[in-house]
Structures are given as structure tokens and as C-alpha cells.
Design a protein around this motif. Structure first.
Motif, PDB file in Angstrom:
ATOM      1  N   THR A  31       0.829  -1.205   0.000  1.00 22.73           N
ATOM      2  CA  THR A  31       0.000   0.000   0.000  1.00 22.73           C
ATOM      3  C   THR A  31       0.860   1.250   0.000  1.00 22.73           C
ATOM      4  N   VAL A  32       1.857   1.300   0.860  1.00 21.91           N
ATOM      5  CA  VAL A  32       2.739   2.467   0.953  1.00 21.91           C
ATOM      6  C   VAL A  32       3.470   2.692  -0.371  1.00 21.91           C
ATOM      7  N   GLN A  33       3.851   1.602  -1.034  1.00 21.03           N
ATOM      8  CA  GLN A  33       4.583   1.705  -2.292  1.00 21.03           C
ATOM      9  C   GLN A  33       3.655   1.832  -3.508  1.00 21.03           C
ATOM     10  N   HIS A  34       2.355   1.886  -3.250  1.00 19.82           N
ATOM     11  CA  HIS A  34       1.342   2.003  -4.311  1.00 19.82           C
ATOM     12  C   HIS A  34       1.456   0.882  -5.341  1.00 19.82           C
ATOM     13  N   VAL A  35       1.710  -0.328  -4.846  1.00 16.87           N
ATOM     14  CA  VAL A  35       1.791  -1.490  -5.724  1.00 16.87           C
ATOM     15  C   VAL A  35       0.376  -2.027  -5.920  1.00 16.87           C
ATOM     16  N   PHE A  36      -0.035  -2.083  -7.160  1.00 17.68           N
ATOM     17  CA  PHE A  36      -1.379  -2.526  -7.526  1.00 17.68           C
ATOM     18  C   PHE A  36      -1.207  -3.436  -8.742  1.00 17.68           C
ATOM     19  N   ASP A  37      -0.864  -4.706  -8.480  1.00 18.77           N
ATOM     20  CA  ASP A  37      -0.538  -5.629  -9.557  1.00 18.77           C
ATOM     21  C   ASP A  37      -0.804  -7.062  -9.116  1.00 18.77           C
ATOM     22  N   ASP A  38      -0.295  -8.019  -9.883  1.00 21.11           N
ATOM     23  CA  ASP A  38      -0.502  -9.432  -9.549  1.00 21.11           C
ATOM     24  C   ASP A  38       0.095  -9.798  -8.196  1.00 21.11           C
ATOM     25  N   LEU A  39       1.238  -9.205  -7.862  1.00 18.01           N
ATOM     26  CA  LEU A  39       1.849  -9.481  -6.554  1.00 18.01           C
ATOM     27  C   LEU A  39       0.929  -9.021  -5.425  1.00 18.01           C
ATOM     28  N   ALA A  40       0.353  -7.841  -5.563  1.00 24.17           N
ATOM     29  CA  ALA A  40      -0.567  -7.345  -4.536  1.00 24.17           C
ATOM     30  C   ALA A  40      -1.780  -8.270  -4.428  1.00 24.17           C
ATOM     31  N   ALA A  41      -2.322  -8.679  -5.568  1.00 25.75           N
ATOM     32  CA  ALA A  41      -3.471  -9.585  -5.549  1.00 25.75           C
ATOM     33  C   ALA A  41      -3.105 -10.908  -4.884  1.00 25.75           C
ATOM     34  N   ASP A  42      -1.922 -11.421  -5.179  1.00 22.62           N
ATOM     35  CA  ASP A  42      -1.469 -12.671  -4.573  1.00 22.62           C
ATOM     36  C   ASP A  42      -1.359 -12.515  -3.054  1.00 22.62           C
ATOM     37  N   ALA A  43      -0.818 -11.392  -2.603  1.00 27.09           N
ATOM     38  CA  ALA A  43      -0.679 -11.161  -1.154  1.00 27.09           C
ATOM     39  C   ALA A  43      -2.043 -11.103  -0.475  1.00 27.09           C
ATOM     40  N   TYR A  44      -2.975 -10.368  -1.056  1.00 25.89           N
ATOM     41  CA  TYR A  44      -4.311 -10.269  -0.462  1.00 25.89           C
ATOM     42  C   TYR A  44      -5.050 -11.603  -0.522  1.00 25.89           C
ATOM     43  N   GLU A  45      -4.914 -12.338  -1.628  1.00 24.96           N
ATOM     44  CA  GLU A  45      -5.551 -13.652  -1.729  1.00 24.96           C
ATOM     45  C   GLU A  45      -4.978 -14.610  -0.688  1.00 24.96           C
ATOM     46  N   THR A  46      -3.661 -14.594  -0.559  1.00 26.14           N
ATOM     47  CA  THR A  46      -3.021 -15.462   0.429  1.00 26.14           C
ATOM     48  C   THR A  46      -3.505 -15.143   1.830  1.00 26.14           C
ATOM     49  N   HIS A  47      -3.541 -13.838   2.164  1.00 25.97           N
ATOM     50  CA  HIS A  47      -3.972 -13.450   3.503  1.00 25.97           C
ATOM     51  C   HIS A  47      -5.430 -13.849   3.729  1.00 25.97           C
ATOM     52  N   ALA A  48      -6.266 -13.656   2.724  1.00 28.20           N
ATOM     53  CA  ALA A  48      -7.679 -14.030   2.864  1.00 28.20           C
ATOM     54  C   ALA A  48      -7.831 -15.537   3.080  1.00 28.20           C
ATOM     55  N   ARG A  49      -7.106 -16.340   2.309  1.00 32.42           N
ATOM     56  CA  ARG A  49      -7.208 -17.799   2.466  1.00 32.42           C
ATOM     57  C   ARG A  49      -6.696 -18.261   3.825  1.00 32.42           C
ATOM     58  N   VAL A  50      -5.577 -17.700   4.246  1.00 34.16           N
ATOM     59  CA  VAL A  50      -5.019 -18.066   5.561  1.00 34.16           C
ATOM     60  C   VAL A  50      -6.002 -17.667   6.664  1.00 34.16           C
ATOM     61  N   ALA A  51      -6.598 -16.488   6.536  1.00 36.28           N
ATOM     62  CA  ALA A  51      -7.567 -16.032   7.540  1.00 36.28           C
ATOM     63  C   ALA A  51      -8.780 -16.961   7.597  1.00 36.28           C
ATOM     64  N   ILE A  52      -9.242 -17.421   6.446  1.00 36.58           N
ATOM     65  CA  ILE A  52     -10.363 -18.367   6.431  1.00 36.58           C
ATOM     66  C   ILE A  52      -9.969 -19.646   7.173  1.00 36.58           C
ATOM     67  N   GLU A  53      -8.790 -20.168   6.861  1.00 34.38           N
ATOM     68  CA  GLU A  53      -8.338 -21.395   7.521  1.00 34.38           C
ATOM     69  C   GLU A  53      -8.206 -21.213   9.023  1.00 34.38           C
ATOM     70  N   ALA A  54      -7.856 -20.000   9.450  1.00 31.08           N
ATOM     71  CA  ALA A  54      -7.680 -19.720  10.881  1.00 31.08           C
ATOM     72  C   ALA A  54      -8.962 -19.208  11.527  1.00 31.08           C
ATOM     73  N   ASP A  55     -10.057 -19.173  10.758  1.00 31.19           N
ATOM     74  CA  ASP A  55     -11.353 -18.706  11.256  1.00 31.19           C
ATOM     75  C   ASP A  55     -11.283 -17.267  11.757  1.00 31.19           C
ATOM     76  N   ASP A  56     -10.556 -16.430  11.041  1.00 33.90           N
ATOM     77  CA  ASP A  56     -10.432 -15.014  11.381  1.00 33.90           C
ATOM     78  C   ASP A  56     -11.178 -14.203  10.326  1.00 33.90           C
ATOM     79  N   MET A  57     -12.475 -14.066  10.531  1.00 32.22           N
ATOM     80  CA  MET A  57     -13.302 -13.387   9.545  1.00 32.22           C
ATOM     81  C   MET A  57     -13.007 -11.893   9.457  1.00 32.22           C
ATOM     82  N   GLY A  58     -12.511 -11.309  10.526  1.00 33.07           N
ATOM     83  CA  GLY A  58     -12.144  -9.895  10.488  1.00 33.07           C
ATOM     84  C   GLY A  58     -11.022  -9.643   9.497  1.00 33.07           C
TER      85      GLY A  58
END
Length: 138
Positions: A31-58
Motif C-alpha cells: 500500500t505504501v509503495q502504491h503497488v497494484f498488480d498481480d503481486l498485490a493480488a497474490d498477497a491479499y488472496e493469500t492473507h484471505a485464504r489463511v484467515a479463512i483457515e484460521a477462522d479469522d473473519m475480520g
């Protein structure tokens, strides 16, 4: 690459505290580096999937708005249906019952007709209908 390290470590030991903090740090850097690309999407997807597995809906929900923008901009669109299905399921169980149908309807209005036929989305909609009808035997 730090994202690859976090993915590997999550797969190896499922240390959610470590993964959450590292993924939040990666997201903040992007976010600070204003990166808006496949790497950013991969990071957000990874975090979302890990959060689902950990039952962290927030944390899962915190990734959703940015993922919608990234997918809409054409980054990692192959995952868009998966995350739309997650949003449908999230909005089927988390908000107060009276708000759920309208939230799911607004998600569906954003989709193109072809996406509605995707198996992930169809399955999420079946689950949504069962939840709304309180029909848990199906």
C-alpha cells in the motif's frame, strides 16, 4: 520474496500469529509503495485464504475490498470467482439476518452473467439459499 516465505511457513507449521503479522506487513508495504498488480493480488488472496483457515473473519473481510478492486482491474482474475463465492458465503452468515439477502443481491448485480454460472458461485448461492431457508439438510 517474503510472500513465498510466509506461504511456505504457513504450509509447514500453521502458525497463524506469525502468518497474520507477516501478511499484514506485506500488505502495508504494498500500500505504501502504491503497488497494484498481480503481486498485490497474490498477497491479499493469500492473507484471505489463511484467515479463512484460521477462522479469522475480520482479517478475511479486511482483504475483500482490495481484492475486489484488484480483480476488477484485471489482476489474478482466475481467482475472482473463488473470492466472489467467499464474499457470498461471508455475507450469508456474518451480517444480521435481515441484511443478508440485500448484501448478496448487491454482489450478484456486480457480476457478469457468465460469472453467475461458475461452479464456485453456484455452490455459494445454493448455500446462501439453504441458510436463508434454514434448510441445513441439503
Amino acid at each position: 520474496e517474503s510472500l513465498a516465505v510466509v506461504k511456505h511457513r504457513w504450509a509447514a507449521d500453521q502458525d497463524y500469529t506469525y502468518a497474520r503479522e507477516q501478511l499484514k506487513s506485506i500488505r502495508q508495504d504494498l500500500t505504501v509503495q502504491h503497488v497494484f498488480d498481480d503481486l498485490a493480488a497474490d498477497a491479499y488472496e493469500t492473507h484471505a485464504r489463511v484467515a479463512i483457515e484460521a477462522d479469522d473473519m475480520g482479517e478475511f473481510n479486511a482483504c475483500q475490498a482490495q481484492l475486489q478492486r484488484l480483480h476488477a482491474a484485471g489482476f489474478r482474475v482466475a481467482s475472482a470467482a473463488e473470492f466472489c463465492a467467499y464474499r457470498i458465503l461471508f455475507n450469508s452468515v456474518v451480517p444480521p439476518p435481515g441484511q443478508r439477502p440485500q448484501l448478496v443481491l448487491s454482489l450478484l448485480q456486480e457480476l457478469n452473467p457468465r460469472a453467475l454460472g461458475h461452479p464456485f458461485i453456484a455452490q455459494a448461492l445454493d448455500a446462501h439459499r439453504a441458510i436463508e431457508a434454514q434448510d441445513f439438510g441439503a
